[in-house]
Design a protein around this motif. Sequence first.
Motif, PDB file in Angstrom:
ATOM      1  N   LYS A  82      13.357  83.312  39.832  1.00 42.12           N
ATOM      2  CA  LYS A  82      13.345  82.389  38.711  1.00 42.12           C
ATOM      3  C   LYS A  82      14.244  82.934  37.614  1.00 42.12           C
ATOM      4  N   TRP A  83      14.932  82.028  36.931  1.00 43.11           N
ATOM      5  CA  TRP A  83      15.698  82.440  35.767  1.00 43.11           C
ATOM      6  C   TRP A  83      15.752  81.297  34.771  1.00 43.11           C
ATOM      7  N   THR A  84      15.809  81.665  33.500  1.00 46.19           N
ATOM      8  CA  THR A  84      15.869  80.681  32.428  1.00 46.19           C
ATOM      9  C   THR A  84      16.872  81.137  31.388  1.00 46.19           C
ATOM     10  N   VAL A  85      17.406  80.176  30.651  1.00 50.01           N
ATOM     11  CA  VAL A  85      18.331  80.472  29.566  1.00 50.01           C
ATOM     12  C   VAL A  85      17.708  79.963  28.272  1.00 50.01           C
ATOM     13  N   LYS A  86      17.374  80.878  27.396  1.00 49.52           N
ATOM     14  CA  LYS A  86      16.826  80.561  26.080  1.00 49.52           C
ATOM     15  C   LYS A  86      16.870  81.851  25.273  1.00 49.52           C
ATOM     16  N   GLY A  88      19.137  84.036  25.394  1.00 51.53           N
ATOM     17  CA  GLY A  88      19.526  85.004  26.419  1.00 51.53           C
ATOM     18  C   GLY A  88      19.078  84.497  27.781  1.00 51.53           C
ATOM     19  N   ILE A  89      19.286  85.300  28.770  1.00 57.15           N
ATOM     20  CA  ILE A  89      18.882  84.938  30.130  1.00 57.15           C
ATOM     21  C   ILE A  89      17.678  85.787  30.507  1.00 57.15           C
ATOM     22  N   LYS A  90      16.651  85.124  30.971  1.00 60.88           N
ATOM     23  CA  LYS A  90      15.456  85.820  31.461  1.00 60.88           C
ATOM     24  C   LYS A  90      15.446  85.648  32.970  1.00 60.88           C
ATOM     25  N   LEU A  91      15.271  86.752  33.676  1.00 56.73           N
ATOM     26  CA  LEU A  91      15.402  86.766  35.128  1.00 56.73           C
ATOM     27  C   LEU A  91      14.159  87.370  35.761  1.00 56.73           C
ATOM     28  N   GLU A  92      13.664  86.733  36.800  1.00 52.42           N
ATOM     29  CA  GLU A  92      12.577  87.297  37.608  1.00 52.42           C
ATOM     30  C   GLU A  92      13.154  87.661  38.968  1.00 52.42           C
ATOM     31  N   LEU A  93      12.923  88.893  39.366  1.00 53.22           N
ATOM     32  CA  LEU A  93      13.413  89.408  40.638  1.00 53.22           C
ATOM     33  C   LEU A  93      12.214  89.773  41.499  1.00 53.22           C
TER      34      LEU A  93
END
Length: 145
Positions: A82-86, A88-93
């Motif tokens: 999952k990743w979101t842009v708000k 900055g970019i928040k990423l789940e690995l």
Amino acid sequence: MYATLEPETLIEMAEAETLSGDIRDALLTHVRSIQVPWAMLAEDEQQNAIDAIEKTAAHAVRQIAALMARRGLPHIIGSVSKWTVKDGIKLELEASSLVENITALAEHGNSAAVLVLAEPAMYIGERAPAKADKDQPDLPIDKAA
């Protein structure tokens, strides 16, 4: 008997986009020289050998990708879930909870990191498909037409 090929040798002998095909072709060279000659195998037996070697080649590519990732830098092999842009970019690995992954994360801590996005499947290709020999070869009269 199969020759042993070191991963570094496989990397040097192949181009990135045809790596699995190059590995497959190298393995087929050895299969064709086993005690039972390739030509004495039925077409379906040859195809079974080809299928097994293609799976082995794809596995080798994944192993080589992991080997390249290990060259001096800590790494984790996983998938972006999952990743979101708000702001900055928040990423789940997502990665396996292997000791190797946990150790790499623990040693790295909260410091800056570089994420390299690479998909081993993009290196699974070939110059041409491997083909089994026909059980009944073409007759010379078929080629004259």
